[in-house]
Write a protein that holds these residues in place. Structure first.
Motif, PDB file in Angstrom:
ATOM      1  N   THR A 401       0.849  -1.192   0.000  1.00  0.00           N
ATOM      2  CA  THR A 401       0.000   0.000   0.000  1.00  0.00           C
ATOM      3  C   THR A 401       0.881   1.237   0.000  1.00  0.00           C
ATOM      4  O   THR A 401       2.028   1.201   0.459  1.00  0.00           O
ATOM      5  N   THR A 402       0.327   2.332  -0.512  1.00  0.00           N
ATOM      6  CA  THR A 402       1.067   3.591  -0.579  1.00  0.00           C
ATOM      7  C   THR A 402       0.380   4.632   0.275  1.00  0.00           C
ATOM      8  O   THR A 402      -0.857   4.752   0.268  1.00  0.00           O
ATOM      9  N   ARG A 403       1.185   5.387   1.008  1.00  0.00           N
ATOM     10  CA  ARG A 403       0.627   6.387   1.914  1.00  0.00           C
ATOM     11  C   ARG A 403       1.464   7.661   1.806  1.00  0.00           C
ATOM     12  O   ARG A 403       2.687   7.593   1.623  1.00  0.00           O
ATOM     13  N   THR A 404       0.799   8.795   1.909  1.00  0.00           N
ATOM     14  CA  THR A 404       1.499  10.081   1.926  1.00  0.00           C
ATOM     15  C   THR A 404       1.598  10.572   3.362  1.00  0.00           C
ATOM     16  O   THR A 404       0.592  10.660   4.073  1.00  0.00           O
ATOM     17  N   ILE A 405       2.829  10.850   3.785  1.00  0.00           N
ATOM     18  CA  ILE A 405       3.074  11.289   5.153  1.00  0.00           C
ATOM     19  C   ILE A 405       3.507  12.749   5.139  1.00  0.00           C
ATOM     20  O   ILE A 405       4.426  13.135   4.423  1.00  0.00           O
ATOM     21  N   GLU A 406       2.825  13.557   5.912  1.00  0.00           N
ATOM     22  CA  GLU A 406       3.184  14.966   6.027  1.00  0.00           C
ATOM     23  C   GLU A 406       4.227  15.138   7.118  1.00  0.00           C
ATOM     24  O   GLU A 406       4.089  14.617   8.226  1.00  0.00           O
ATOM     25  N   ALA A 407       5.289  15.849   6.768  1.00  0.00           N
ATOM     26  CA  ALA A 407       6.359  16.067   7.743  1.00  0.00           C
ATOM     27  C   ALA A 407       5.902  17.014   8.832  1.00  0.00           C
ATOM     28  O   ALA A 407       5.223  18.022   8.576  1.00  0.00           O
ATOM     29  N   THR A 408       6.253  16.683  10.064  1.00  0.00           N
ATOM     30  CA  THR A 408       5.985  17.567  11.193  1.00  0.00           C
ATOM     31  C   THR A 408       7.058  18.640  11.240  1.00  0.00           C
ATOM     32  O   THR A 408       8.247  18.324  11.123  1.00  0.00           O
ATOM     33  N   PRO A 409       6.688  19.908  11.376  1.00  0.00           N
ATOM     34  CA  PRO A 409       7.724  20.945  11.481  1.00  0.00           C
ATOM     35  C   PRO A 409       8.734  20.579  12.561  1.00  0.00           C
ATOM     36  O   PRO A 409       8.386  20.059  13.622  1.00  0.00           O
ATOM     37  N   ALA A 410       9.988  20.857  12.254  1.00  0.00           N
ATOM     38  CA  ALA A 410      11.066  20.420  13.139  1.00  0.00           C
ATOM     39  C   ALA A 410      10.892  20.943  14.555  1.00  0.00           C
ATOM     40  O   ALA A 410      11.171  20.245  15.533  1.00  0.00           O
ATOM     41  N   ASN A 411      10.394  22.179  14.715  1.00  0.00           N
ATOM     42  CA  ASN A 411      10.291  22.731  16.065  1.00  0.00           C
ATOM     43  C   ASN A 411       9.101  22.165  16.816  1.00  0.00           C
ATOM     44  O   ASN A 411       8.920  22.435  17.993  1.00  0.00           O
ATOM     45  N   ASN A 412       8.235  21.373  16.142  1.00  0.00           N
ATOM     46  CA  ASN A 412       7.101  20.751  16.814  1.00  0.00           C
ATOM     47  C   ASN A 412       7.243  19.240  16.916  1.00  0.00           C
ATOM     48  O   ASN A 412       6.301  18.532  17.226  1.00  0.00           O
ATOM     49  N   SER A 413       8.395  18.751  16.556  1.00  0.00           N
ATOM     50  CA  SER A 413       8.540  17.305  16.433  1.00  0.00           C
ATOM     51  C   SER A 413       8.330  16.578  17.744  1.00  0.00           C
ATOM     52  O   SER A 413       8.012  15.416  17.780  1.00  0.00           O
ATOM     53  N   SER A 414       8.485  17.283  18.864  1.00  0.00           N
ATOM     54  CA  SER A 414       8.312  16.593  20.143  1.00  0.00           C
ATOM     55  C   SER A 414       6.867  16.593  20.606  1.00  0.00           C
ATOM     56  O   SER A 414       6.527  15.958  21.578  1.00  0.00           O
ATOM     57  N   SER A 415       5.996  17.366  19.929  1.00  0.00           N
ATOM     58  CA  SER A 415       4.585  17.420  20.323  1.00  0.00           C
ATOM     59  C   SER A 415       3.809  16.346  19.596  1.00  0.00           C
ATOM     60  O   SER A 415       4.346  15.512  18.911  1.00  0.00           O
ATOM     61  N   GLY A 416       2.506  16.422  19.696  1.00  0.00           N
ATOM     62  CA  GLY A 416       1.663  15.415  19.071  1.00  0.00           C
ATOM     63  C   GLY A 416       1.677  15.493  17.585  1.00  0.00           C
ATOM     64  O   GLY A 416       1.323  14.548  16.912  1.00  0.00           O
ATOM     65  N   GLY A 417       2.050  16.651  17.008  1.00  0.00           N
ATOM     66  CA  GLY A 417       2.124  16.750  15.558  1.00  0.00           C
ATOM     67  C   GLY A 417       0.754  17.028  14.971  1.00  0.00           C
ATOM     68  O   GLY A 417      -0.264  17.099  15.632  1.00  0.00           O
ATOM     69  N   SER A 418       0.697  17.223  13.653  1.00  0.00           N
ATOM     70  CA  SER A 418      -0.547  17.497  12.951  1.00  0.00           C
ATOM     71  C   SER A 418      -1.282  16.213  12.673  1.00  0.00           C
ATOM     72  O   SER A 418      -0.764  15.130  12.818  1.00  0.00           O
TER      73      SER A 418
END
Length: 822
Positions: A401-418
């Motif tokens: 299967t193919t999935r598109t993953i949105e990158a989490t902004p580097a300064n938010n990487s420790s939070s829950g993310g989008s």
């Protein structure tokens, strides 16, 4: 009465005394004296080489007064002998010189095998080198001119504690020092080479020392210094040398292509790579690799902090450590990356095509938004931070299967993310008590597809292809063949990869992916092929509990070509002496195509001579049949030989030698053993036949039977070890000339060297058995550290060869009772 009794006692005593005297006299008469045994006439030489036109006096030792001597040559066209035992060489070949000695009491017959040799006009050492490492093996080799010369070469050393060449010019460097090795022919032509033997690591500390070592013949060069230093390696092919760098304050600019490069310590500033085709193994804690815009390189990282500036082509980047990798540069060609360890962190401003075998962190900077990731399952989807979106392919085949993953902004990487960020479940914790004895291999096969665009350079083997207007696409339906080959040569593995029952075959799926698990630890050869593309051959290593990733890039055939030609060459070897056959002999060489079904169509017929062959063929796998063109004569002409060949496009595969045995009569058989470079000494053993409790054993310590017959007297020998090779490769040959008695013989191979360098199972050993009615080939089966390979039995009554093909522990002869040394 008393006197009569005394007289009877006296008569009895005298009678007994006479019997004792007669008995002692008969015993003393039946035992020959030491003087008589020592006086038996003998010839001064049992074998001798003589040059054409030269004379040699075959003296008779222990001459007996009143004897007559009659000399005779078996072939006066080759050698003559006068009535005083002087032999004269007439023409190149062999003859037996016999002397019949009539003494006053007994007749004797002695003989000498004479080889008449054509003198060399020139003699040259082919492989001259100036420096070698301690422990390095080397073959000087030599050439005689004219090529028809069979002049005898002897080798000498100025210091045998440093190096002692064998009869073929092979030796091992034993200790540091300087030695002169000289080869001299019987005709007194000579050549020599001065070699300096340095430490095992080949340590250099300055540019001057490095310049001296590069291209010198030394197998391992170690740049080792704690001083600030700059080194420059000139352009050149150094494919037989390994370079190790252990210079924490050193900077290196490299234009040369090496067998291997290992960077242990280097200045954090830079390694400048300007060559095409190197693989850099980087274990330095903190390093920076700059790939020049004309360079192509692959990198294996065990570093904790690796910085890469890619202005050229990185054909592969493998991460085997959990450190950080930063990638930047002017190149826009995606970098293929394989991540084999968890918790690594990659920061990149150029596109990457990743295969994640463990979960890592991927930091996407501007310029790297077109990156893709492949994972076997969701648990290995990386933690993606930075900018943009990336495409992730999960699984293989129809279930992918193919999935598109949105990158989490580097300064938010420790939070829950989008909401678009994917959070995979944590990687499972391995069971520390579980012992894993196997590994796996997987990868993706791609190919160059011609499209509109700029040219790229692709490295395949030693050839460099420039394909204009190309893109890289996945290749489904590629045949991937995998074969373990520890201890032998890649050639030997390739010869059998279609027929070897241990070959693993798999096919890439629609995404070009393949995977094979439960592979034993060791070295493997991998062949990737598909119609319309050049065959790709690679080598890799399987480590227990680890996943090895091996990708492949196939190069299409040009539009105006349907085949890619290569060359195969080798010597034609006489199994009885391990030497090239007489260069004047002609052979018919027939080449057949080879496929999974076996022998295919006849593709080439050629007459070859000179004791060697070179043929040009399309890339592929072949079976060659070699036939002696002389009228068939048992024991003189050679039996038909069959061997496998490998041909690679644009390359010459050398040393694919063909070993020949002479034609056999009923009851005769020859066993010919060949193998790879390691182990260095495999031994042939022949046991049999069995009658009650007697079994005759022929091997290196018991060369022939009967023992009292000269080794060269083939008319009167029953069994013989014809040729004993102790320096790798073979051939080693045993022959049944005249069966001791009707019965079954057993042939086996013993690993005399032990399992220090390699095992018998990984030696690539092959045995060819030739009888009066058939020829049968055997390849050593897969196994562990067994020391003996019981190959087959031979029934001298029926001429039948019966395969056994089993590995057994220790020396097989130790399991046999009542063994009689031949």
């Amino acid at each position: 009465m008393f006197l009569k009794k005394k007289k009877k006692l006296l008569v009895g005593f005298i009678a007994k005394l006479m019997v004792l005297v007669i008995t002692l006299s008969s015993v003393s008469m039946s035992v020959p004296s030491v003087a008589e045994a020592a006086s038996k006439p003998e010839i001064s030489k049992n074998s001798k080489s003589v040059l054409i036109g030269n004379r040699y006096n075959l003296n008779i030792k222990n001459k007996i007064k009143g004897s007559t001597y009659k000399w005779k040559s078996s072939n006066e066209d080759v050698a003559t002998v006068n009535n005083r035992g002087f032999v004269t060489g007439i023409s190149k070949g062999k003859a037996v010189i016999t002397c019949t000695i009539k003494t006053p009491k007994k007749d004797y017959r002695v003989k000498c095998d004479v080889t008449i040799r054509q003198p060399a006009e020139e003699f040259e050492i082919n492989n001259k080198v100036s420096i070698l490492n301690v422990g390095q093996k080397y073959n000087l080799n030599r050439s005689l001119y004219p090529e028809s010369s069979n002049d005898l070469t002897s080798w000498s050393s100025s210091d045998e504690s440093i190096a002692t060449p064998n009869s073929r010019g092979k030796f091992t460097a034993l200790k540091e020092g300087t030695v002169v090795i000289k080869g001299t022919t019987l005709s007194k032509k000579s050549d020599d080479v001065t070699i300096r033997v340095v430490d095992e690591a080949g340590i250099v500390t300055t540019q001057e020392e490095l310049d001296e070592f590069i291209g010198s013949g030394v197998g391992l060069i170690t740049v080792k210094t704690d001083e600030e230093a700059t080194f420059s390696i000139p352009e050149g092919d150094y494919g037989k040398q390994t370079l190790v760098v252990d210079a924490p304050k050193g900077e290196i600019t490299n234009k040369g292509v090496f067998k291997a490069i290992e960077i242990k310590n280097i200045s954090p500033n830079t390694w400048y790579e300007q060559a095409i085709g190197n693989e850099l193994n980087v274990s330095a804690r903190n390093s920076r690799i700059v790939v020049d815009n004309n360079a192509t390189v692959s990198i294996v990282s065990n570093s904790s902090n690796l910085n890469i500036v890619n202005n050229g082509v990185i054909s592969g980047l493998t991460l085997n450590s959990s450190g950080s990798v930063n990638i930047e540069g002017s190149s826009t060609t995606p970098v293929p990356i394989t991540a084999n360890t968890a918790n690594a962190e990659i920061t990149t401003s150029v596109p990457v095509n990743m295969i994640c075998n463990q979960r890592i962190t991927l930091n996407i900077l501007p310029g790297a938004e077109a990156s893709t990731v492949e994972v076997a399952s969701e648990e290995f989807i990386p933690n993606v931070i930075g900018v943009g979106n990336i495409t992730v392919i999960i699984g293989t085949g129809e279930n992918a299967t193919t999935r598109t993953i949105e990158a989490t902004p580097a300064n938010n990487s420790s939070s829950g993310g989008s909401s678009g960020h994917y959070h995979p479940s944590p990687s499972p914790t391995p069971n520390p008590e579980a012992e894993v004895n196997t590994g796996e291999i997987s990868g993706r096969v791609t190919a160059v597809s011609v499209v509109t665009g700029s040219a790229i350079e692709v490295v395949t083997g030693s050839a460099i292809e420039v394909v204009t207007g190309s893109a890289i696409v996945a290749m489904p339906g590629v045949n991937v063949r995998i074969l373990k080959y520890d201890g032998t040569t890649v050639n030997a593995a390739l010869e059998s990869i279609f027929t070897n029952p241990n070959t693993i075959v798999t096919i890439t799926d629609e995404n070009g992916l393949y995977s094979v698990d439960e592979l034993d630890e060791g070295s493997y050869v991998v062949v990737m092929g598909k119609s319309g593309y050049k065959v790709l051959i690679q080598q890799t290593t399987i480590v227990p509990g680890a996943s090895t990733v091996l990708n492949g890039l196939l190069i299409p055939l040009d539009e105006d070509e349907s085949i890619v030609n290569g060359y195969a060459s080798g010597k034609i070897i006489n199994a009885l002496n391990g030497q090239q056959v007489d260069s004047s002999l002609e052979f018919t060489l027939k080449v057949y195509s080879r496929n999974e079904a076996g022998l295919g169509a006849l593709v080439l017929t050629e007459v070859v001579s000179g004791g060697k062959y070179t043929i040009q063929l399309p890339e592929g796998y072949y079976t060659v049949e070699l036939t002696d063109n002389r009228e068939a004569v048992d024991g003189v002409t050679y039996a038909k030989a069959i061997s496998n060949l490998v041909v690679l496009g644009g390359s010459t595969y050398e040393d694919q030698d063909i070993v020949l045995s002479t034609l056999k009569t009923a009851g005769q058989a020859t066993f010919v053993l060949t193998w790879g470079e390691e182990p260095w000494d495999l031994d042939s053993h022949l046991i049999g036949p069995v009658e009650e409790y007697e079994k005759y054993h022929i091997y290196y310590a018991s060369l022939r039977y009967p023992r009292d017959v000269d080794h060269g007297d083939l008319e009167n020998l029953d069994l013989r070890l014809d040729w004993d090779d102790v320096t790798s490769y073979g051939p080693e040959t045993v022959t049944v000339y005249s069966p001791v008695q009707g019965g079954v013989y057993t042939y086996y191979v013993y690993n005399y060297s032990g399992n220090y360098d390699s095992t018998l199972a990984n030696s690539g050993a092959k045995v060819v058995v030739t009888t009066a009615t058939e020829t049968m080939s055997f390849e050593v089966p897969a196994g562990g550290e067994e020391r003996s390979w019981v190959v087959c039995s031979f029934d001298s009554d029926t001429g039948k060869i019966t395969p056994i093909n089993e590995l057994v522990d220790n020396d097989f002869s130790n399991t046999i009772e009542g063994l009689v040394e031949g």
